[in-house]
Design an enzyme around this catalytic site. Structure first.
Site, short mmCIF file in Angstrom:
data_model
loop_
_atom_site.label_atom_id
_atom_site.label_comp_id
_atom_site.label_asym_id
_atom_site.label_seq_id
_atom_site.Cartn_x
_atom_site.Cartn_y
_atom_site.Cartn_z
N ASP A 9 0.87 -1.08 0.08
CA ASP A 9 0.21 0.02 -0.07
C ASP A 9 0.98 1.15 -0.07
O ASP A 9 1.78 1.61 0.84
CB ASP A 9 -0.90 0.04 1.36
CG ASP A 9 -2.04 0.89 1.44
OD1 ASP A 9 -1.94 1.78 -0.01
OD2 ASP A 9 -2.82 0.93 2.06
N ASP A 104 -3.22 2.27 -5.81
CA ASP A 104 -2.16 2.41 -4.81
C ASP A 104 -1.85 1.12 -4.08
O ASP A 104 -1.36 1.27 -3.03
CB ASP A 104 -2.07 3.75 -4.04
CG ASP A 104 -3.32 3.61 -3.27
OD1 ASP A 104 -4.19 2.73 -3.37
OD2 ASP A 104 -3.51 4.69 -2.32
N GLU A 105 -2.71 -0.15 -4.39
CA GLU A 105 -2.53 -1.11 -3.59
C GLU A 105 -2.29 -2.45 -4.43
O GLU A 105 -2.92 -2.50 -5.61
CB GLU A 105 -3.96 -1.43 -2.94
CG GLU A 105 -3.96 -0.75 -1.45
CD GLU A 105 -5.33 -1.25 -0.96
OE1 GLU A 105 -5.52 -2.22 -0.06
OE2 GLU A 105 -6.21 -0.52 -1.21
#
Lengths: 393, 381
Positions: A9, A104-105
């Protein structure tokens, strides 16, 4: 053999990108998102802003109330996706088993790598910091569920004022005991309603849920009860899914204030259609079903769809269909709050090429060329470089 | 009119002309076949105004005359006659044709031959003689590539070009192009360029007989039609007006990859791929892989659909150039391979979006040339 699953993350990703571009933002309370006067929401906020109680998805107007000095930066989604892609490319260099779950993960399956999960995690953290300049946190466990919860836990436990840069490892066999003291809401799939039901049964921690007879949970919560019971024991067999089949591509927008003017609504509809078309072409997909969504000012929502004879990825066909659907649904004098356009019913984009484009009966060929030219121009000079005459105002 | 014919000859003549009959025309007489005595023979004619076919059969003429007989009744009846000797007699006043054969006695209601569209006799003296075997093969190799879509009439035709002692036929439906050249035994006095309906040519190929050595082609100036004359038959067709697209610029002059492989093996592989692909997108994927010193090159032909499954065939090939993945409509491939007579065939192309050129691999010194171009199917938008 235990799996080695990593959850990656990027810490306050949008803000981190903004800080990268403008280092003066460091240490200041700022948020990325829409303007407060236009019903904007917080997409991401800096760690300093978080100390004021600001969090993402909060209406920007409220955020400004909590922190009057808040610097508001409007989203630069293109930049974020570009940098996100760079990050993911680096992740892919480590292992092809990557499941990106958002901008973003991502989950990684490192089972086949010789190094320990912890080592891979710190390696990845270093790579992303050194090559791209972004902070990130990682959770390491034997499955996706625990890796993600571990990561959230690690980030929340960070004592630094800045990005957590956390790495949290849950060794094999300790999944259940790690979850045990956590509140049930930490589990994926437990929302306020379910939490309430569970509380009535005296279940507030994941540990009590794990010890609760599964049959009783199923009786009370149905199939969901079974899933929860299994998860509460820290069991999650879901594999890393590297390819994700997209079933539809859509785009919608909420007007800054409810709109009555038909021409303005149509202009937005065209813009949304173009956006959907562009994404279809990027994804190399052609769809046959065109759908529009309309939300009136009273929040009542309708969707209308039609099916085309030939699958399309062309702006013009999407626009025509969307306008057509809109004409059928539009009521004069009724204000529109939200409007959306979507394309689904994908078929493989197979096209029989023709000997003479102009003779083939598929005038599409010319439109395709025009579309490609417009796409190229827009990629190089921005969306405004070419516009529909009807949108000039 | 009174005449005697052999059942066999009559049945054969009717089978030749009946394809030009137009059963659902607003002109009732077009559903009939003209039967007329003609210099000691019996003439049978049918026309749908675009295409007219006439044939002459041997007969014993007792009394001159003519009428038009309903095609369907006539052919069905003649097909069931069991004796060989057929006597026909027309009652002119009632336009009833009495037809006797053995114990079978039939009266057919006819329409006066005056109502049949006049068949003008053309001056065939400056006709061009074409070798029948050549012509048949040319039609066979070209006509199937013509379009069946009436929206673009010009593409439903076959372009015939004659220049000195060379004849060229070309047809294209927008996705593929078939071109065939052949030498002429005699030189044409004037260059000719005309577009003939593909259907008319297919009918011509059907009616030419083993006994025919040559066919005479005539295009009377300013009449907008073409006449093909055989020994015992004649076919008249309207020409298609308009200009045929410039096909020559479509034929690529170079290639990046050339595969030479066995025509029959290639055809068989395509047929197998089609069994699977026909349920889906009709795509055959071709993987062209050059060989090295030890291994021959290969072409892998693959067909599949969600419903039926998939099929793969690897055919040895001599490959020149780079490896390539290309996809074609499998039906197009099968149709062209079906009309190639040489043992080996060449497939030339430059990229997965460039035209594929298919040529028979001729033996040294062979003349006659056939070129077929197929546009690939592009995977991806």
């Amino acid at each position: 053999m235990h799996r080695k699953i990593l959850h990656l993350d990027l810490d306050a990703f949008f803000c981190a990108v903004e800080e990268l571009k403008d280092p003066k933002l460091q240490g200041k309370p700022f948020a990325v998102g829409g303007r407060p006067e236009t019903r904007g929401v917080v997409a991401s906020c800096s760690y300093v802003a978080r100390r004021y109680g600001i969090h993402s998805a909060m209406p920007m107007a409220r955020a400004v109330k909590l922190c009057p000095d808040l610097i508001i930066i409007s989203s630069r989604y293109r930049d974020y996706s570009k940098i996100s892609k760079k990050v993911m490319d680096n992740v892919h260099d480590l292992t092809p088993l990557v499941e990106q779950i958002s901008i973003d993960e991502a989950f990684l399956d490192c089972t086949d790598l010789p190094e320990t999960g912890k080592y891979v995690a710190s390696q990845l953290q270093t790579i992303i910091r050194e090559r791209i300049g972004l902070p990130c946190s990682l959770g390491v466990a034997t499955n996706k569920l625990i890796a993600k919860i571990a990561n959230n836990f690690g980030k929340a436990s960070s004592k630094y004022a800045g990005p957590p840069n956390a790495i949290t490892v849950i060794p094999p066999g300790q999944e259940a005991s790690f979850l045990s003291p956590m509140p049930v809401e930490a589990l994926w799939g437990v929302g306020p309603k379910t939490a309430e039901r569970l509380a009535e049964l005296g279940i507030t921690t994941i540990g009590t849920m794990a010890n609760y007879p599964e049959a009783d949970l199923v009786r009370i919560l149905g199939k969901h009860g079974h899933d929860l019971s299994v998860r509460s024991k820290g069991i999650d067999e879901r594999p890393i899914i590297t390819t994700h089949e997209v079933k539809s591509i859509s785009n919608e927008t909420t007007f800054t204030s409810d709109l009555l003017d038909k021409q303005s609504i149509l202009r937005t509809l065209r813009k949304l259609s173009e956006n959907v078309g562009k994404r279809l072409r990027r994804a190399n997909k052609c769809g046959r079903t065109i759908k529009i969504k309309l939300r009136w000012s009273d929040f009542s929502t309708i969707t209308r769809q039609l099916t085309l004879d030939n699958p399309t990825d062309q702006d013009l066909s999407i626009i025509h269909a969307a306008e057509n659907l809109f004409e059928q649904s539009w009521c004069e004098g009724k204000a529109v709050r939200l409007i959306g356009v979507g394309v689904s019913g994908f078929v493989p984009p197979i096209r029989q090429l023709t000997l003479w484009d102009e003779l083939s009966g598929h005038e599409n060929a010319k439109d395709n060329k025009l579309q490609n030219a417009i796409d190229n121009l827009r990629d190089r000079f921005g969306d405004k470089i070419v516009q529909r005459a009807s949108d000039l105002s | 009119m009174r005449a005697s014919v052999l059942q066999e000859n009559l049945a054969h003549g009717l089978s030749i002309v009946s394809r030009a009959v137009s059963p659902r025309s607003t002109l009732p007489v077009l559903a009939n076949i003209l039967v007329a005595t003609d210099e000691g023979r019996l003439r049978l004619s049918a026309t749908n105004l675009e295409l007219g076919i006439t044939c002459w059969i041997g007969a014993k003429i007792h009394e001159e005359g003519s009428t038009t007989v309903p095609a369907r009744t006539f052919t069905d009846l003649v097909g069931t006659l069991s004796e060989s000797h057929v006597d026909m007699a027309l009652d002119v006043r009632t336009q009833t044709l009495n037809l006797r054969c053995g114990a079978s006695n039939n009266d057919l209601k006819c329409i006066d031959s005056q109502e049949f569209p006049p068949i003008s006799v053309e001056d065939l003296s400056d006709g061009l003689e074409i070798n029948v075997a050549d012509l048949k093969e040319m039609i066979h190799q070209v006509a199937f590539a013509a379009s069946t879509d009436e929206a673009r009439p010009i593409l439903t035709g076959v372009l015939i070009k004659i220049n000195n002692d060379k004849i060229t036929m070309a047809a294209a439906d927008g996705f593929r192009l078939s071109v065939r050249y052949a030498p002429l035994s005699s030189s044409a006095s004037l260059p000719i360029s005309a577009v003939i309906p593909a259907r008319a040519l297919s009918e011509l190929a059907r009616i030419v007989e083993d006994g025919d050595q040559t066919v005479t082609m005539t295009m009377p100036p300013g009449r907008g039609r073409v006449v093909f004359q055989l020994q015992n038959a004649e076919l008249v067709s309207q020409l298609i007006e308009g200009s045929f697209p410039d096909y020559e610029q479509i034929i690529p002059h170079s290639y990046e990859t050339r595969a030479v492989l066995s025509t029959s093996a290639f055809l068989k592989a395509c047929k197998q791929a089609e069994i699977f692909a026909r349920e889906g997108s009709r795509i055959a994927r071709l993987k062209i892989e050059p060989g090295d010193e030890l291994e021959p090159g290969t072409v892998e032909i693959q067909g599949q659909s969600e419903e039926t499954g998939s099929s793969e065939n690897v055919v040895d090939a001599t490959i020149e150039g780079t490896k390539l993945l290309i996809a074609f409509n499998v039906g197009f491939l099968r149709e062209v391979l079906d009309v190639i007579n040489t043992p080996n065939v060449a497939l030339e192309t430059s990229a997965d979006t460039s035209p594929g050129v298919i040529r028979p691999v001729e033996a040294e010194g062979e003349h006659g040339e056939f070129i077929h171009v197929i546009m690939p199917m592009h995977l991806g938008s």
